[in-house]
Enzyme design. Structure first.
Site, mmCIF file in Angstrom:
data_model
loop_
_atom_site.group_PDB
_atom_site.id
_atom_site.type_symbol
_atom_site.label_atom_id
_atom_site.label_comp_id
_atom_site.label_asym_id
_atom_site.label_seq_id
_atom_site.Cartn_x
_atom_site.Cartn_y
_atom_site.Cartn_z
ATOM 1 N N LYS A 53 0.843 -1.210 0.000
ATOM 2 C CA LYS A 53 0.000 0.000 0.000
ATOM 3 C C LYS A 53 0.873 1.252 0.000
ATOM 4 C CE LYS A 53 -3.777 -2.544 2.002
ATOM 5 N NZ LYS A 53 -4.459 -3.065 3.157
ATOM 6 N N GLN A 97 -5.075 -1.845 9.254
ATOM 7 C CA GLN A 97 -4.824 -3.127 8.598
ATOM 8 C C GLN A 97 -5.459 -4.261 9.405
ATOM 9 O OE1 GLN A 97 -3.271 -3.647 5.551
ATOM 10 N NE2 GLN A 97 -4.012 -5.727 5.853
ATOM 11 N N ASP A 120 -11.166 2.705 3.333
ATOM 12 C CA ASP A 120 -11.411 1.268 3.144
ATOM 13 C C ASP A 120 -12.905 0.979 3.015
ATOM 14 O OD1 ASP A 120 -9.487 -0.628 2.781
ATOM 15 O OD2 ASP A 120 -9.060 -0.947 4.906
#
Ligand code: NAD
Length: 289
Positions: A53, A97, A120
């Site tokens: 990422k 994460q 996200d």
């Protein structure tokens, strides 16, 4: 018929180029898009995902910061970090994460992220927006990537029979909602579905996200179907495969995504896309537009 293989790397390059141009335009207006990644513990797979990422952000010109915590960190400390990032005007996207170590209340941690920075798309506000078709929310990156691939290949969705195999909160459910929003007729299958093939055979577009190698065999697929394989499975011999019998199904499908090199590259790309989108909204709000 042999299917056209949808090259996820090519679609990802195209989207990243758009993101790069948008980022440069924002920088000229004094806004440097920034992503903050929070990682807890030392899960090796998570570390690889985070590194990917960060690399994708650098490639497009985004600023990125990693906030790493030991596995025994308390919920309170992580939430305090998220609150600081929520208030930081240089941060436009926040990502925690997953998976978090088991003592965390994941929903509570994700709920602490400002919905305006939830790139996200896992905050309940953004999930709710997906249900009601609010196009200002951040769609979750993997299904958003699939949608972009279909658009890139000019594959029509309206009126098509879509079957989604897998009903998780991060892939299957949002995928179904996104394609329903595009006026597809959507059916969702999962581990308790009886006789999976009776549903998959009806699909004009079949999206598979179950995490089971060889779940989808050629006899389960209609001639000419579009087959999107989201699954990522490591076989005992170390080979990476999806959920679809790629060699068999490609003889029947019109389009198919490979694993690796299909949906995978799109997931990280759409994270970058959502972050640039967030920075662009921030710039518009700051300009009072
Ligand atoms: P998950 O385990 O949370 O959900 C799996 C879903 O598949 C569940 O709804 C389950 O009921 C269903 N399922 C399991 N076995 C089934 C069967 N035999 N028949 C029908 N349905 C079945 O998984 P997830 O997080 O949604 O991920 C699914 C797969 O996609 C995994 O292989 C994962 O690695 C992969 N994935 C890939 C990307 C990417 O970027 N390409 C991103 C996320 C997940």
């Amino acid at each position: 018929m042999t299917a056209k293989i949808i090259d996820g790397h090519a679609v990802a390059r195209h989207v990243r180029q758009e993101c790069r141009e948008a980022t440069e335009a924002l920088k000229r207006r004094g806004v440097h898009p920034g992503l903050a990644v929070v990682i807890v513990g030392d899960n090796p797979a998570s570390q690889v995902y985070v590194a990917n990422k960060i690399k994708a952000c650098e490639e497009v010109g985004l600023k990125s910061t990693v906030h790493a915590f030991a596995a025994d960190t308390s919920d309170g400390e992580i939430e305090a970090c998220i609150q600081r990032l929520n208030a930081d005007p240089a941060v436009h996207g926040i990502l925690v994460q997953l998976p978090l170590p088991s003592h965390f209340d994941v929903r509570r941690v994700l709920g602490a992220i400002s919905s305006d920075k939830d790139v996200d798309g896992f905050h309940l506000y953004n999930v709710g927006g997906l249900v009601v078709g609010d196009n200002t929310i951040f769609p979750p990156c993997t299904p958003f990537g699939v949608q972009k691939m279909l658009e890139y290949e000019n594959i029509p969705v309206e009126g098509q029979n879509v079957v989604v195999v897998g009903a998780s909160n991060i892939v299957g459910k949002p995928m179904a909602l996104m394609l329903m929003q595009k006026d597809a007729t959507v059916c969702i299958c999962h581990a308790k579905t009886r006789d999976l093939a009776q549903f998959t055979i009806l699909a004009d577009i079949l999206v598979v996200a179950a995490g089971k190698p060889n779940l989808i065999l050629p006899q389960m697929v209609r001639h000419g179907a579009v087959v999107i394989d989201v699954g990522i499975n490591r076989l005992p011999n170390g080979r990476l495969v999806g959920d679809v019998d790629f060699e068999g199904v490609r003889q029947k499908a019109s389009y198919i995504t490979p694993v690796p090199g299909g949906v995978g590259p799109m997931t990280v790309t759409m994270l970058v896309h959502n972050t640039v989108q967030s920075a662009s909204r921030f710039a518009q709000n700051a300009a009072g537009l």
